[in-house]
Write a protein that holds these residues in place. Structure first.
Motif, PDB file in Angstrom:
ATOM      1  N   PHE A   1      25.778  33.730 101.552  1.00  0.00           N
ATOM      2  CA  PHE A   1      26.668  34.775 102.837  1.00  0.00           C
ATOM      3  C   PHE A   1      25.781  34.839 104.322  1.00  0.00           C
ATOM      4  CE2 PHE A   1      26.962  39.447 104.345  1.00  0.00           C
ATOM      5  CZ  PHE A   1      28.047  39.636 104.144  1.00  0.00           C
ATOM      6  N   PRO A   2      26.592  34.892 105.073  1.00  0.00           N
ATOM      7  CA  PRO A   2      27.646  35.324 105.486  1.00  0.00           C
ATOM      8  C   PRO A   2      28.842  34.404 106.260  1.00  0.00           C
ATOM      9  CG  PRO A   2      26.946  35.391 107.445  1.00  0.00           C
ATOM     10  CD  PRO A   2      25.712  35.064 106.448  1.00  0.00           C
ATOM     11  N   THR A   3      28.850  32.818 105.206  1.00  0.00           N
ATOM     12  CA  THR A   3      29.636  32.033 105.790  1.00  0.00           C
ATOM     13  C   THR A   3      30.159  31.236 104.585  1.00  0.00           C
ATOM     14  OG1 THR A   3      27.826  30.609 105.520  1.00  0.00           O
ATOM     15  CG2 THR A   3      28.198  31.249 107.714  1.00  0.00           C
ATOM     16  N   GLY A   4      29.962  31.676 103.656  1.00  0.00           N
ATOM     17  CA  GLY A   4      30.064  30.679 102.119  1.00  0.00           C
ATOM     18  C   GLY A   4      29.827  29.462 102.015  1.00  0.00           C
ATOM     19  N   GLN A   5      30.285  28.096 100.831  1.00  0.00           N
ATOM     20  CA  GLN A   5      30.148  27.397 101.390  1.00  0.00           C
ATOM     21  C   GLN A   5      30.766  26.323 100.576  1.00  0.00           C
ATOM     22  OE1 GLN A   5      26.073  27.164  99.240  1.00  0.00           O
ATOM     23  NE2 GLN A   5      26.421  24.947 100.852  1.00  0.00           N
ATOM     24  N   LEU A   6      31.113  25.475 101.562  1.00  0.00           N
ATOM     25  CA  LEU A   6      32.183  24.024 100.916  1.00  0.00           C
ATOM     26  C   LEU A   6      31.381  23.455  99.583  1.00  0.00           C
ATOM     27  CD1 LEU A   6      33.612  22.485 104.316  1.00  0.00           C
ATOM     28  CD2 LEU A   6      34.479  24.216 102.544  1.00  0.00           C
ATOM     29  N   ILE A   7      31.956  23.151  98.350  1.00  0.00           N
ATOM     30  CA  ILE A   7      31.186  22.094  97.209  1.00  0.00           C
ATOM     31  C   ILE A   7      31.314  21.068  97.621  1.00  0.00           C
ATOM     32  CG2 ILE A   7      31.529  22.282  94.799  1.00  0.00           C
ATOM     33  CD1 ILE A   7      30.865  25.087  96.209  1.00  0.00           C
ATOM     34  N   HIS A   8      30.320  20.563  97.248  1.00  0.00           N
ATOM     35  CA  HIS A   8      30.147  19.285  97.052  1.00  0.00           C
ATOM     36  C   HIS A   8      30.190  18.028  96.162  1.00  0.00           C
ATOM     37  CE1 HIS A   8      26.340  20.048  97.023  1.00  0.00           C
ATOM     38  NE2 HIS A   8      25.927  18.995  96.013  1.00  0.00           N
TER      39      HIS A   8
END
Length: 857
Positions: free
Chosen positions: A76-83
């Motif tokens: 938080f507060p952006t979230g995340q791309l999963i690798h």
């Protein structure tokens, strides 16, 4: 012993042997499951990546087969791309759907068996790999070595450590097996583009090879490491083939099909992050695969162009071409060239922050020996032997596995995480050596066991026991027995003894780890996060829904939970809340990272970070306060590290034996960090007590030695240290230090916006008082405002029954207080009103005033 009869059943015996090894691998990894009778299955799960894999499985069970490439429940507060790739999750989620596993215990129970099963599948894969490289004995030994090898390969496939790393090992090894398979076939049946009949079978085999690569790629993007192995191999093999007059048609076909499939797979599974770095599914991957194809084609064309010329002309032209291509690439596409170069350096390189990450730090020789001991010697002998065989037989598969081993060794040396990859070359090359010794001594061993003559043994030892030996018939009379050469037999016995010692040391460690219950979740963390799930507001994000990262926006009610990155996945899975940092090492560094949040020395700086990140709750534990403090300090300032906060000294042993013991002592800045103010002092004002005046000699040892220590009050200690340092001898100094985490050098100001709302039951102190709990949860609040000056205080009792007094000194004739004395539903309750010390004035503070920053009184 009837040797021909024994050989007739050899295939069945091999199968039985491999099955036994696989069962053994499964058994020793499943041992922790025996403790399920005395504990909840969640307690057996690793607390970092394994928990996140469980979170992904739960999400996919609801959305199968769709995979969430964007995670809204973390960072938080952006979230995340999963690798990570989806394959490992697909496999387990698919099995959950097939078996009807729907509850958490059912899902966990099924999921935890998959890594041990994948480890057991390595037995037949290693047998086939070893057999392709150096025959059946090598295959059998390789299977045996992989069955007993320890280190990260064992730990990452242990029941309880639910992670994709064992899948990486399995599918990357399958790819290498397929690649070697097609290399061997095309050596025996060379591809010739002018003859279509030579293309069909190698084409089919190359397709299988490409599919195997894509499967590995769908587990983890680090599969690109094996594309690099192929690239190095192709470059060397093409040059070597040219020198020997062998055409490069086969390699061109294999690489074009294999990596063409890999590149095309991105049209199916997509690019999921901008940029060219290799640790995500970026455009860098298909670009790298296309470059391998182009490079192979150029090597093929060069071999054709210089077919009639000498190797020196070929080498000079090839070197010139490489320089020109790199130059053109760097000038024409400087951004792409820079990113690819930096990504490669980052992939293999080191930086100071990696020292704080268990799996990213460098491998040491001591750790290598602890994990693999005698196996390292056997592997080294196998490498030397195969180098000799390569020079003698010049087989492409031997060059491939040597490059494979060397690159994995280097990768593991840089990042210890690749130790799980290293187990495969170790098992293979140990098998190569042991198998070669057995092959060398085979006739003498058979003669010794069977009691037959050398001629009889030779006639009985056929690759196909059903075939009768050709030539002269063996005389039915008793021939003169040939004397057995005991040197080869003795060498076999020595190698088997070394193998046995390696197996014993490895299995003993594995049994100790598995038999003791394996992994255990920290009960204080679990208790605190289960409390958080129930007693904190819903963040407004659907735990099971898959969100599009390009369009997703957090609802207004969402908030972040700040803790050190180690605990991010626990917060997501157990509390179903959104951490500001996580074990992807995201949200840790930078001006607004977790390191800065916990290391800054003023609440103003801290609250600016909290506001920027939408923090509402903060979780601390004793590890952050002490054991992991050095890691937070390193992330905060990688050059200074923990030096401004702690001092490691050698202190004379109390028994006056002349020996020294190492002690970590605390400097003044440590007590001013936010993590210390929160965890040690509950955010309350704290007065200094006694400290140590310490004289230090830096020249007696590599670690500074304390030569004198006196207990003083802080003012006296500072004055004494200043006086000493003005006239200090070279290599000596004096400091003011504390031996404990509750002995600040200066008054510690109260935190005005943080209130304790929960603490775990365990007291980490040997004696009580003092009483410091293992885990503490704080809430970030605006705070109620009270006009006045002096010191204000309120008595509190926590959910564990611990009592403490929150005290705060006024700033600018005002107090901002975080605890309510009425209307609060918090487990940490006020035992009366706020009192202004020395005046008799009291103030009642409502929950509304605290949460809205209202004026009181």
């Amino acid at each position: 012993m009837d040797i021909p009869g024994f050989l007739r059943h050899r295939n069945y015996l091999i199968i039985i042997f491999l099955v036994i090894l696989a069962i053994f691998m499964l058994w020793i990894r499943m041992l922790p499951s025996a403790s399920l009778a005395s504990t909840d299955i969640l307690n057996l799960v690793g607390s970092d990546d394994p928990l996140y894999n469980l979170r992904q499985i739960e999400q996919m069970n609801v959305n199968f087969p769709n995979y969430s490439w964007f995670e809204a429940m973390t960072l938080f507060p952006t979230g995340q791309l999963i690798h990570w790739g989806p394959l490992f999750i697909w496999i387990i989620s698919g099995l959950c759907l097939l078996t009807g596993a729907t509850t958490r215990p059912e899902i966990i129970s099924l999921a935890l068996t998959i890594p041990p099963i994948m480890a057991a599948l390595m037995v037949p894969v290693m047998y086939l790999l070893g057999k392709k490289i150096s025959g059946v004995p090598c295959g059998l030994f390789s299977a045996f070595f992989i069955a007993v090898v320890s280190g990260q390969f064992f730990f990452r496939s242990l029941y309880g450590y639910l992670d994709h790393h064992i899948a990486e090992v399995l599918f990357s090894t399958v790819f290498c097996l397929c690649y070697i398979w097609v290399l061997i076939y095309t050596r025996e049946h060379p591809v010739d583009f002018t003859r279509k009949e030579t293309l069909r079978i190698p084409l089919i085999m190359s397709v299988v090879c490409g599919i195997a690569y894509v499967l590995g790629l769908l587990v983890m993007p680090t599969m690109v490491l094996f594309a690099l192995i192929v690239a190095f191999f192709t470059f060397i093999q093409c040059i070597w083939d040219f020198i020997r007059g062998i055409k490069a048609d086969s390699l061109l076909l294999i690489n074009t099909v294999t990596f063409g499939i890999a590149a095309i797979s991105f049209l199916i599974f997509g690019i999921h992050k901008e940029g060219l770095q290799f640790d995500y599914y970026t455009l860098g991957h298909p670009l790298a695969y296309i470059l391998i194809i182009i490079a192979t084609a150029l090597l093929f064309l060069f071999s054709r162009l210089f077919e009639k010329k000498g190797p020196l002309q070929y080498a000079g032209a090839l070197l010139g071409l490489i320089v020109v291509l790199f130059g053109v690439f760097a000038l024409a596409l400087p951004g792409v060239f820079t990113v690819l170069t930096e990504s490669t350096i980052q992939f293999f390189g080191q930086n100071p922050l990696y020292l704080t990450i268990q799996e990213a730090r460098s491998w040491t020789l001591g750790e290598a020996w602890d994990s693999f001991n005698i196996g390292l010697i056997l592997m080294a002998l196998g490498v030397l032997f195969l180098l000799y065989v390569l020079w003698k037989e010049k087989k492409a598969e031997h060059l491939f596995v040597l490059i494979w081993a060397l690159l994995i060794i280097y990768s593991t040396w840089q990042h210890i995480r690749y130790e799980y990859y290293f187990a495969v070359p170790l098992a293979l090359f140990s098998g190569v050596f042991a198998g070669a010794v057995v092959e060398w001594a085979k006739r003498d061993l058979l003669a010794l066991v069977s009691g037959k003559t050398g001629k009889q043994v030779e006639s009985a030892d056929t690759s196909n026991p059903k075939e009768k030996p050709k030539g002269k018939k063996i005389s039915k009379g008793a021939p003169a027995k040939k004397k057995v050469d005991y040197l080869p037999v003795g060498v076999v016995v020595l190698v088997l003894a070394l193998t046995g010692i390696f197996a014993y040391l490895s299995v003993s460690y594995e049994y100790t780890v598995s038999g003791s219950g394996g992994i255990r979740m920290n009960p204080d963390w679990r208790e605190s996060l289960e409390w958080m799930e129930i007693h904190t507001p819903d963040p407004g994000v659907n735990y099971y829904r898959i969100y599009d990262g390009n369009t997703f926006e957090y609802p207004d009610q969402s908030y972040g939970v700040m803790s050190w990155w180690d605990y991010g996945h626990m917060i997501t899975y157990i509390a179903k809340r959104i951490p500001n940092a996580n074990p992807f090492q995201s949200g840790v560094s930078g001006e607004n990272g977790a390191a800065s949040f916990f290391m800054v020395d003023s609440e103003e700086k801290n609250t600016a970070i909290a506001d920027a990140l939408g923090v509402r709750y903060v979780i601390t534990d004793i590890e952050m306060d002490v054991g992991k403090f050095w890691a937070m300090a390193t992330w905060y300032n990688s050059s200074a590290g923990q030096d401004p906060y702690t001092e490691l000294l050698l202190v004379p042993d109390e028994s006056h034996s002349g020996s020294y013991d190492p002690y970590t002592l605390y400097e003044g800045p440590y007590f001013r960090t936010m993590v210390s103010k929160l965890h040690n002092f509950d955010g309350s004002m704290f007065e200094p007590g006694q400290v140590y005046y310490v004289e230090i000699n830096d020249g007696l040892s590599s670690t500074p030695v304390a030569t004198k220590a006196l207990v003083m009050n802080p003012a006296e200690a500072r004055a004494a240290a200043d006086a000493y340092n003005r006239n200090k001898a070279p290599g000596t100094r004096a400091m003011v230090l504390s031996t404990g985490i509750l002995s600040p050098h200066d008054p510690i100001p109260a935190l005005r916006h943080y209130r304790l709302v929960h603490e775990s039951p365990t007291n980490i102190m040997a004696q009580s008082p003092p009483d410091i709990k293992y885990v503490k949860i704080f809430e970030y609040v605006p705070g109620a405002r009270i006009k006045g000056s002096g010191i204000i205080a309120v008595d509190l009792v926590t959910n564990t029954g611990r009592k403490f007094t929150y005290r705060q000194a006024s700033i600018g004739d005002e107090f901002i207080v975080p605890y309510a004395t009425s209307g609060s539903t918090s487990e940490v309750k006020a035992q009366g009103k706020y009192r202004l010390e020395g005046t008799g004035q009291e103030f009642d503070v409502s929950e509304q005033a605290v949460m809205q920053g209202l004026q009181v009184g």
